[in-house]
Scaffold this active site. Structure first.
Site, PDB file in Angstrom:
ATOM      1  N   SER A  58       0.832  -1.202   0.000  1.00 41.77           N
ATOM      2  CA  SER A  58       0.000   0.000   0.000  1.00 41.77           C
ATOM      3  C   SER A  58       0.871   1.259   0.000  1.00 41.77           C
ATOM      4  O   SER A  58       1.639   1.474  -0.929  1.00 41.77           O
ATOM      5  CB  SER A  58      -0.966  -0.047   1.178  1.00 41.77           C
ATOM      6  OG  SER A  58      -1.988   0.905   1.045  1.00 41.77           O
ATOM      7  N   ASP A  92     -10.309  -3.914  -5.439  1.00 39.80           N
ATOM      8  CA  ASP A  92      -9.753  -3.169  -4.305  1.00 39.80           C
ATOM      9  C   ASP A  92     -10.597  -1.902  -4.093  1.00 39.80           C
ATOM     10  O   ASP A  92     -10.646  -1.041  -4.972  1.00 39.80           O
ATOM     11  CB  ASP A  92      -8.298  -2.803  -4.602  1.00 39.80           C
ATOM     12  CG  ASP A  92      -7.595  -2.135  -3.429  1.00 39.80           C
ATOM     13  OD1 ASP A  92      -8.275  -1.546  -2.575  1.00 39.80           O
ATOM     14  OD2 ASP A  92      -6.354  -2.192  -3.382  1.00 39.80           O
ATOM     15  N   HIS A 129      -8.165  -4.974  -0.718  1.00 46.34           N
ATOM     16  CA  HIS A 129      -6.942  -4.235  -0.421  1.00 46.34           C
ATOM     17  C   HIS A 129      -6.087  -5.033   0.559  1.00 46.34           C
ATOM     18  O   HIS A 129      -6.419  -5.156   1.747  1.00 46.34           O
ATOM     19  CB  HIS A 129      -7.265  -2.853   0.159  1.00 46.34           C
ATOM     20  CG  HIS A 129      -6.073  -1.953   0.249  1.00 46.34           C
ATOM     21  ND1 HIS A 129      -5.419  -1.491  -0.881  1.00 46.34           N
ATOM     22  CD2 HIS A 129      -5.399  -1.439   1.306  1.00 46.34           C
ATOM     23  CE1 HIS A 129      -4.409  -0.725  -0.525  1.00 46.34           C
ATOM     24  NE2 HIS A 129      -4.367  -0.680   0.807  1.00 46.34           N
TER      25      HIS A 129
END
Length: 444
Positions: A196, A336, A362
């Site tokens: 991320s 996501d 995610h």
């Protein structure tokens, strides 16, 4: 760019290679020159296989929520040994090494260097899901490597010791950590992985370093890429706003835990911005960034920025893909709910492979485990195959590293003498990998 649709029902993983793939040397049964595409197709078969989510986690929202709310305390247990690094600007990083007892590992064993997500650390389940098999001995089905998690300033129990935080666009902290790791293990291949926000930092670092990059390869998972576009997506929908406020409040809570440190410099602009930010009530991530990150997310220059939008323009990683000069694998999920735009063309860069699973949310990618009713992360298989291929099969050309030397007790790189790090103390600190940070939602 590719805009994604979370209701897609296909299970196929899309793997996008550039029109012309870089030619590399590999050593397996013989020494051969092959394209990077051929290396990946031959050595990373899991990447081309479909991902089938657990039946009770069929979409990106459930996959993401399980990543945040699931109980992973009994899975992938890891113990770390922490080294605290003091940086030249007075900041502090926490480097968590595993395994703690590495006396049976050879000095040149590959090292996986990890950058965690938005408000995470070495305790995150997605980090441990990768590092557990990475560090498991080959006799037990693992790779037998070392690993180190670079915990950002203020994360995972690392103190704030200067008026500066971290962000998706600040790469110098990671760069200084690499100074130390590469000096500690000069003969070991370094393999980067980012999750991320950490994926965005890693991509920017690799691009900025170009041919001087000290990493053998990089892997980025759930990278947010175009920060402005993805933030706009979050703000445009009801459910997106929920995710955005969850991340924004996480940042506020993390900042609150360091107010005593920041209050030591009350007249500093970063401290003033922090006091304003902690007073926000359930802010979106955009509101937090427009209040604090634009001021405190990195060093000057280029910080501070006039607005959060200016920070997004600077920090987004999709713009720098053309500058990458080492093998880089990116994996995102089409459903996501946090990242809705992925640059599948990668600017045609011959060193980059882009993969897009139809499901996974995610940082989820949960599939059924062998134990009934349990799940495991599918992502560990292609990632481990990638590490093995780029660390042990791929033969890197002679790297063009800049020299590292010690100046006034700090490790620094020639031409970057404004940067530097030193070990804060020799006291050994053992970190239990499943112990998170109070008041911070995991998985984000």
């Amino acid at each position: 760019m590719k805009f994604l649709f979370p209701w897609t029902s296909e299970r196929k993983t899309e793997v996008r290679h550039p029109p012309t793939s870089a030619v590399v040397t590999i050593q397996d049964h013989s020494t051969r020159r092959v394209s990077l595409r051929e290396l990946v197709e031959e050595k990373c078969p899991s990447l081309h296989a479909p991902f089938h989510p657990a039946w009770w986690l069929p979409n990106g929202h459930l996959q993401t929520l399980y990543c945040v709310l699931g109980d992973f305390s009994q899975r992938d247990k890891i113990v770390y040994k922490r080294t605290m690094l003091r940086l030249k600007d007075g900041g502090t990083l926490g480097l968590d090494f595993t395994p703690v007892d590495d006396t049976n590992l050879r000095p040149d064993a590959p090292i996986v260097v990890v950058l965690h997500g938005l408000t995470g650390g070495s305790y995150e389940s997605y980090v441990r899901a990768i590092l557990s098999p990475v560090c498991l001995p080959p006799s037990e089905g693992g790779l037998g490597y070392r690993a180190v998690v670079v915990n950002f300033r203020g994360c995972a129990g690392v103190p704030i010791t200067s008026p500066q935080f971290y962000s998706a666009g600040h790469t110098d902290d990671f760069r200084q950590a690499i100074f130390y790791i590469s000096t500690l293990f000069p003969d070991a291949p370094l393999l980067g992985i980012g999750f991320s926000l950490g994926a965005n930092v890693l991509t920017r670092y690799v691009a900025e370093e170009g041919q001087h990059c000290r990493l053998r390869s990089a892997c980025v998972l759930g990278c947010p890429w175009n920060l402005a576009a993805n933030n706009k997506w979050l703000d445009s929908t009801y459910i997106g706003n929920i995710y955005s406020k969850g991340m924004g409040q996480n940042l506020v809570n993390l900042l609150k835990s360091h107010l005593n440190s920041l209050s030591q410099t009350p007249e500093h602009d970063v401290s003033k911005a922090a006091m304003t930010a902690v007073a926000l009530n359930k802010p979106t991530i955009g509101e937090f960034d427009n209040t604090f990150t634009k001021v405190g997310g990195g060093s000057s220059p280029p910080w501070p920025f006039a607005s959060g939008a200016d920070y997004y323009e600077y920090a987004s990683s999709h713009k720098v893909l053309g500058d990458v000069r080492i093998p880089l694998l990116s994996i995102n999920a089409a459903d996501d709910p946090v990242v809705q735009e992925v640059p599948m063309d990668a600017k045609g860069n011959e060193w980059i492979i882009m993969a897009l699973t139809s499901h996974g949310g995610h940082l989820g990618w949960f599939e059924p485990d062998d134990d009934w009713g349990q799940v495991r992360r599918w992502i560990r298989r292609p990632v481990l195959e990638w590490f093995h291929a780029t660390a042990e099969v791929l033969q890197r050309e002679t790297p063009q590293h800049l020299d590292i030397r010690e100046v006034d007790g700090y490790l620094t790189e020639v031409g970057r003498e404004n940067l530097g790090c030193r070990v804060l103390d020799d006291k050994e600190q053992i970190i239990r990998g499943t112990e998170g940070q109070a008041g911070i939602l995991a998985g984000l």
